[in-house]
Each structure stands twice: as C-alpha cells, then as structure tokens.
Enzyme design. Structure first.
Site, short mmCIF file in Angstrom:
data_model
loop_
_atom_site.label_atom_id
_atom_site.label_comp_id
_atom_site.label_asym_id
_atom_site.label_seq_id
_atom_site.Cartn_x
_atom_site.Cartn_y
_atom_site.Cartn_z
N HIS A 9 -13.41 -13.62 -76.81
CA HIS A 9 -13.75 -14.85 -77.40
C HIS A 9 -12.74 -15.58 -78.42
O HIS A 9 -12.20 -15.19 -78.99
CB HIS A 9 -15.35 -15.68 -77.72
CG HIS A 9 -15.33 -14.79 -79.33
ND1 HIS A 9 -14.87 -14.97 -80.24
CD2 HIS A 9 -15.93 -13.41 -79.51
CE1 HIS A 9 -15.98 -14.34 -81.37
NE2 HIS A 9 -15.71 -12.46 -80.46
N THR A 21 -20.40 -10.75 -87.84
CA THR A 21 -21.50 -11.22 -87.54
C THR A 21 -22.28 -10.63 -85.73
O THR A 21 -23.30 -11.15 -85.73
CB THR A 21 -20.15 -12.53 -86.62
OG1 THR A 21 -19.36 -12.93 -86.62
CG2 THR A 21 -21.23 -12.88 -85.20
N ARG A 60 -20.53 -17.81 -78.00
CA ARG A 60 -19.20 -17.97 -78.15
C ARG A 60 -17.99 -17.74 -77.44
O ARG A 60 -17.17 -17.75 -76.91
CB ARG A 60 -18.83 -17.22 -80.03
CG ARG A 60 -19.15 -15.93 -80.22
CD ARG A 60 -18.89 -16.00 -81.33
NE ARG A 60 -19.44 -14.13 -81.20
CZ ARG A 60 -19.99 -13.86 -81.45
NH1 ARG A 60 -21.71 -14.48 -81.65
NH2 ARG A 60 -20.47 -11.92 -81.75
N GLU A 87 -21.48 -8.36 -78.13
CA GLU A 87 -20.50 -7.52 -79.92
C GLU A 87 -21.57 -6.88 -79.75
O GLU A 87 -22.61 -6.44 -79.29
CB GLU A 87 -20.41 -8.53 -79.96
CG GLU A 87 -19.45 -7.93 -81.42
CD GLU A 87 -17.78 -7.38 -81.39
OE1 GLU A 87 -18.61 -6.87 -80.79
OE2 GLU A 87 -17.67 -8.21 -82.65
N LYS A 98 -17.51 -9.90 -95.78
CA LYS A 98 -16.78 -8.75 -94.95
C LYS A 98 -16.09 -8.03 -96.65
O LYS A 98 -16.51 -7.13 -97.21
CB LYS A 98 -15.38 -8.86 -94.12
CG LYS A 98 -16.31 -9.06 -92.83
CD LYS A 98 -15.51 -9.15 -92.10
CE LYS A 98 -16.34 -9.06 -90.11
NZ LYS A 98 -14.41 -9.40 -89.06
N HIS A 182 -16.17 -9.87 -76.32
CA HIS A 182 -15.85 -9.72 -77.54
C HIS A 182 -15.31 -9.09 -77.68
O HIS A 182 -15.15 -7.74 -76.77
CB HIS A 182 -17.47 -9.50 -78.44
CG HIS A 182 -18.81 -10.57 -78.03
ND1 HIS A 182 -18.50 -11.94 -79.30
CD2 HIS A 182 -19.34 -10.67 -76.30
CE1 HIS A 182 -19.61 -12.35 -78.33
NE2 HIS A 182 -19.85 -11.73 -77.09
#
Length: 228
Positions: A9, A21, A60, A87, A98, A182
C-alpha cells in the site's frame, strides 16, 4: 505463463507520523494515494490484464488496490478481502511513535521487535481496548486465531493457507492475480514463493506503491521477478 503482482500500500497517515500501525485501520496519506495511482499507471503501461484481486481488510490496502485498478481500467475484476493479508500485528507497540519507543527501550530492542523473524513484540491482552477481538471485521474468526501480536514467522503461517487454497490454484490455471497488501504480509508471501531463508528475509524491503511482478511456469516455479 501466469503473473502475480504484489503492491505494498501507499504511504499511510501513520507511516507519515512514524507510528507502529499493524492492524490499526489507518488511511492513506495524500502521497499514498498518488503512489497507488502511479502503480496503476505502471501496470497499464505494461498491459497486464488481471483475472482476480486480493487485499486485506484494512482500508490503506483496499484503497491502494482500488486506485491502482482504476488507473489501469480493471476496477471491475473479482476481489477478495481477507484478514490473512493484514499487516503484521505489532501488539502493544501499535500506535506508539517509533522514535519515542526507541528512546524508551533502546534502538537494539526496537530493531529486534521490528526485524527479527521469530521474536514477538509486547502482546496486547484480549481485554485491552485496542484488541482486534473487539473489531467487528474479525467477529467470525475463532477468538484463539485473533493475535495479540505477531512476528514475521506467525504472519507467514497465516498467509500460507490463502496461497495454497486460493492463489496458487488460480495461477496454476493460468490466471493473473494482483495482491495489494502490507509490507510484512507481502514479505512473508515473497519468502514462501522464493524460498528465502529466515536470515535473508530480514533484508527484503517492499517499496510503497511499487508493483512487484512474478512470472510462473506451470509448476509455479518463478521464471522472473520485476519491479515496475
């Protein structure tokens, strides 16, 4: 000769914000929309005609598929959405920045959580408000199947049944398939397709919005791999 096209994506809003995510249903950024459209233009330029499309249940990836197919005039083809292409689930790391997480736990630990093949991240409990067990899109799954966190090994284990039961048979029948998903679910699938070792898979990157095209023979041996 059958073709399989994989598209990670486009950039998401949380990619842009540098957040973990995973299974959180985050939308594409403006740049991500353009990346998805560019992927479709590249596919149209190369004249690939698809028979089936697959994507995850996260918008997404769904939107990336739709933008790409619209650009190559194939929005009409049969489409399957499945959690197996989601994902990798980042567990209790989901939603965290992060950089901030690296400052708290150390760069080495965060690198291990992100890139190790078989080390799990800190897990979400089933009672946690952010658990996917509370999400209606997973209501038909056995609760024991819904993860509190995954590594790439576990992600591969949930992707393989989709490959064996649905995608491989279509390719063996000479059909062309496109998958928009993903980074980690596609890395897992690539690992299986190419028989990449546990160590080497850590070095494989899936660029956002860039089609990866496999050509297969009639025994599903990879004849070629290109990036558009």
């Amino acid at each position: 000769m059958a073709k399989l096209v994989l598209i990670r994506h486009g950039q998401s809003e949380w990619n842009l914000a540098n957040k973990f995510t995973g299974w959180i249903d985050v939308d594409l950024s403006e740049k991500g929309v353009e990346q998805a459209k560019e992927a479709g233009k590249a596919l149209k330029e190369h004249g690939i005609e698809f028979d089936y499309a697959y994507t995850s249940v996260l918008k997404r990836a769904i939107k990336t598929l739709h933008y790409a197919l619209e650009e190559c005039d194939q929005l009409w083809i049969p489409e399957t959405k499945t959690w197996r292409l989601n994902e990798r689930h980042y567990g209790a790391l989901q939603g965290l920045n992060k950089k901030d997480t690296a400052e708290k736990y150390g760069d080495e630990q965060v690198h291990i959580w992100r890139r190790s093949y078989d080390v799990l991240p800190p897990l979400l409990k089933a009672t946690d408000e952010g658990s996917a067990l509370h999400d209606r899109r997973y209501a038909n799954l056995d609760p024991r199947t819904v993860p509190g966190g995954e590594n790439l090994k576990v992600t591969l284990e949930r992707v393989i049944p989709l490959w064996q039961d649905e995608i491989a048979p279509k390719l063996l029948d000479g059909k062309n398939v496109i998958i928009a998903a993903h980074g980690n679910s596609l890395r897992a699938l690539s690992k299986y397709i190419e028989n990449i070792s546990d160590d080497d898979i850590m070095n494989l990157e899936m660029a956002t919005g860039q089609p990866v095209v496999y050509d297969f023979d009639d025994k599903l041996n990879v004849l070629s791999k290109e990036k558009y």
